[in-house]
Write a protein that holds these residues in place. Structure first.
Motif, PDB file in Angstrom:
ATOM      1  N   LEU A 250      15.040  82.188  45.038  1.00  0.00           N
ATOM      2  CA  LEU A 250      16.038  82.545  46.129  1.00  0.00           C
ATOM      3  C   LEU A 250      15.716  83.029  47.374  1.00  0.00           C
ATOM      4  O   LEU A 250      16.054  82.849  48.652  1.00  0.00           O
TER       5      LEU A 250
ATOM      6  N   ALA B   4      13.800  80.436  49.166  1.00  0.00           N
ATOM      7  CA  ALA B   4      14.501  79.301  49.784  1.00  0.00           C
ATOM      8  C   ALA B   4      15.133  80.206  51.051  1.00  0.00           C
ATOM      9  O   ALA B   4      15.546  79.414  52.230  1.00  0.00           O
TER      10      ALA B   4
ATOM     11  N   ILE C 145      26.405  88.090  47.364  1.00  0.00           N
ATOM     12  CA  ILE C 145      26.255  87.124  48.661  1.00  0.00           C
ATOM     13  C   ILE C 145      26.738  88.003  49.816  1.00  0.00           C
ATOM     14  O   ILE C 145      26.009  87.918  50.782  1.00  0.00           O
TER      15      ILE C 145
ATOM     16  N   ILE D 287      20.997  78.850  38.110  1.00  0.00           N
ATOM     17  CA  ILE D 287      21.591  79.012  39.428  1.00  0.00           C
ATOM     18  C   ILE D 287      20.748  79.125  40.704  1.00  0.00           C
ATOM     19  O   ILE D 287      21.030  78.192  41.441  1.00  0.00           O
ATOM     20  N   ALA D 288      19.610  79.390  40.390  1.00  0.00           N
ATOM     21  CA  ALA D 288      18.480  79.453  41.410  1.00  0.00           C
ATOM     22  C   ALA D 288      18.112  78.066  41.662  1.00  0.00           C
ATOM     23  O   ALA D 288      17.679  77.373  42.857  1.00  0.00           O
TER      24      ALA D 288
ATOM     25  N   CYS E 233      20.506  75.831  43.559  1.00  0.00           N
ATOM     26  CA  CYS E 233      20.403  76.266  44.872  1.00  0.00           C
ATOM     27  C   CYS E 233      19.338  75.305  45.789  1.00  0.00           C
ATOM     28  O   CYS E 233      19.649  74.943  46.725  1.00  0.00           O
TER      29      CYS E 233
ATOM     30  N   ILE F 180      20.321  71.664  45.627  1.00  0.00           N
ATOM     31  CA  ILE F 180      21.259  71.492  46.909  1.00  0.00           C
ATOM     32  C   ILE F 180      20.681  71.685  48.091  1.00  0.00           C
ATOM     33  O   ILE F 180      21.050  70.670  49.099  1.00  0.00           O
ATOM     34  N   LEU F 181      19.866  72.755  48.514  1.00  0.00           N
ATOM     35  CA  LEU F 181      19.305  72.665  49.875  1.00  0.00           C
ATOM     36  C   LEU F 181      18.452  71.316  50.087  1.00  0.00           C
ATOM     37  O   LEU F 181      18.397  71.090  51.203  1.00  0.00           O
TER      38      LEU F 181
ATOM     39  N   ILE G  94      23.379  82.009  55.689  1.00  0.00           N
ATOM     40  CA  ILE G  94      23.208  81.453  54.372  1.00  0.00           C
ATOM     41  C   ILE G  94      21.891  82.112  53.621  1.00  0.00           C
ATOM     42  O   ILE G  94      21.763  82.280  52.730  1.00  0.00           O
TER      43      ILE G  94
ATOM     44  N   LEU H  72      21.621  84.042  50.200  1.00  0.00           N
ATOM     45  CA  LEU H  72      20.708  83.533  49.222  1.00  0.00           C
ATOM     46  C   LEU H  72      19.817  84.819  48.692  1.00  0.00           C
ATOM     47  O   LEU H  72      19.761  85.194  47.324  1.00  0.00           O
TER      48      LEU H  72
ATOM     49  N   LEU I 285      22.220  86.926  46.495  1.00  0.00           N
ATOM     50  CA  LEU I 285      22.575  86.554  45.119  1.00  0.00           C
ATOM     51  C   LEU I 285      21.344  86.793  44.681  1.00  0.00           C
ATOM     52  O   LEU I 285      21.354  87.309  43.239  1.00  0.00           O
TER      53      LEU I 285
END
Length: 348
Positions: free
Chosen positions: A72, A75, A124, A195-196, A199, A202-203, A243, A247, A250
């Motif tokens: 995260l 990213a 977040i 979850i990581a 993410c 998705i990115l 964003i 991240l 998060l």
């Protein structure tokens, strides 16, 4: 024959791979010399590190628990790099995310899943709020974000110290144990790693398969071209920075709720700064964050193993710093190419 050196705008993958292999070879040789200097046989020490890291449950759990926040924060830094923005504040955003999620975890009276979701949103929000001031200063005053994001890390550190010794004081200079916990997948490895990874995927998909991702690449490649086709670079900068901070926040939430279960000084363990290393190793590819995070996680886990052998933890920090320095040099050298030009022969 004359030889020239020219700089390529995009480094060929073959050059990058070759130079990085050379860098890793140098790092391995330095590790061998260090082991000899401390009186250890390099092969036996290597076997012990590999067998503990990948041959035991504790070792694998340690690596996966490190990978989760590194993905995260890596990213977050890589996303900012897409617009040539350096987010040096992932450490502070990580800490504020952990602080906000801790407060929610200690004061939430709802059911477990709802508290986890609220803690995630709070984490977040903490990261977003901590990057908001540098973002506005960058957009409206042209203040360099490298300095502002970096300085906020130190403020965040002292805020954590104040909270765990004051409003959120528990025992042993930390907050009380948070009553909510992330579901476990295997041993101590929690759902945060999924979850990581989600993410990151998705990115990667958004940046390569959507119009928004294409426009982001245009803004990062040339601000003049972006203005020419009607894109607002400041709007993209604002969104990307928020964003990025979210991240990192998060990551702080997952570390508190999933791993440590309490807020304490040093909870980040430099994971925000190491996110910069992970993003540089990934070379502008979100999917490459996964092997990069695994490598740094392995190095961090190795430092714990070395401490059991009475070796100084500073060795790992030195190796990580040298790795980053040599990779940066190697990636720059990969842009250069030798060209041989043969003079034309005169016609007779």
């Amino acid at each position: 024959m004359q030889t020239y050196i020219r700089r390529l705008s995009i480094a060929p993958l073959s050059f990058v791979t070759l130079y990085r292999i050379f860098v890793f070879t140098i790092i391995l040789l330095l590790c061998v010399l260090t082991a000899w200097g401390y009186g250890f046989h390099p092969l036996s020490l290597t076997y012990m590190i590999l067998s503990v890291s990948f041959g035991t449950r504790v070792g694998l759990e340690g690596i996966l628990l490190y990978v989760t926040p590194l993905l995260l924060t890596g990213a977050a830094c890589l996303l900012a790099f897409r617009l040539w923005i350096v987010n040096n504040g992932a450490e502070g955003q990580f800490l504020l995310g952990s602080l906000m999620s801790t407060w929610v975890g200690l004061h939430c009276n709802f059911s477990g899943w709802l508290c986890i979701v609220l803690a995630g949103l709070a984490g977040i929000a903490g990261g977003v709020l901590w990057i908001l001031v540098p973002t506005l200063a960058k957009i409206y005053a042209g203040v360099n974000e490298i300095l502002t994001t970096l300085m906020l890390n130190f403020i965040a550190t002292f805020i954590i110290i104040y909270c765990v010794t004051g409003p959120l004081a528990g025992s042993f200079t930390s907050s009380p144990i948070i009553p909510i916990h992330l579901p476990l997948l295997w041993g101590n490895v929690h759902i945060g790693i999924l979850i990581a990874l989600f993410c990151v995927f998705i990115l990667a998909w958004v940046s390569t398969h959507t119009k928004w991702g294409y426009e982001l690449r245009v803004c990062g490649a040339s601000t003049q071209a972006a203005h020419y086709i009607g894109l607002s670079v400041n709007q993209y900068l604002f969104i990307i920075m928020l964003i990025s901070g979210g991240l990192s926040g998060l990551a702080g939430m997952l570390e508190v709720v999933g791993t440590v279960h309490r807020l304490q000084p040093g909870i980040s363990n430099g994971l925000g700064y190491l996110g910069i290393v992970v993003s540089i190793l990934a070379r502008n590819s979100f999917l490459s964050l996964i092997p990069s995070a695994l490598l740094i996680a392995f190095i961090l886990n190795t430092s714990i193993i070395l401490q059991t052998q009475q070796l100084n933890n500073a060795i790992t920090l030195i190796i990580t710093g040298l790795l980053l320095l040599l990779i940066a040099i190697a990636d720059e050298l990969a842009h250069y190419q030798y060209i041989k030009i043969y003079p034309k022969q005169k016609e007779i």
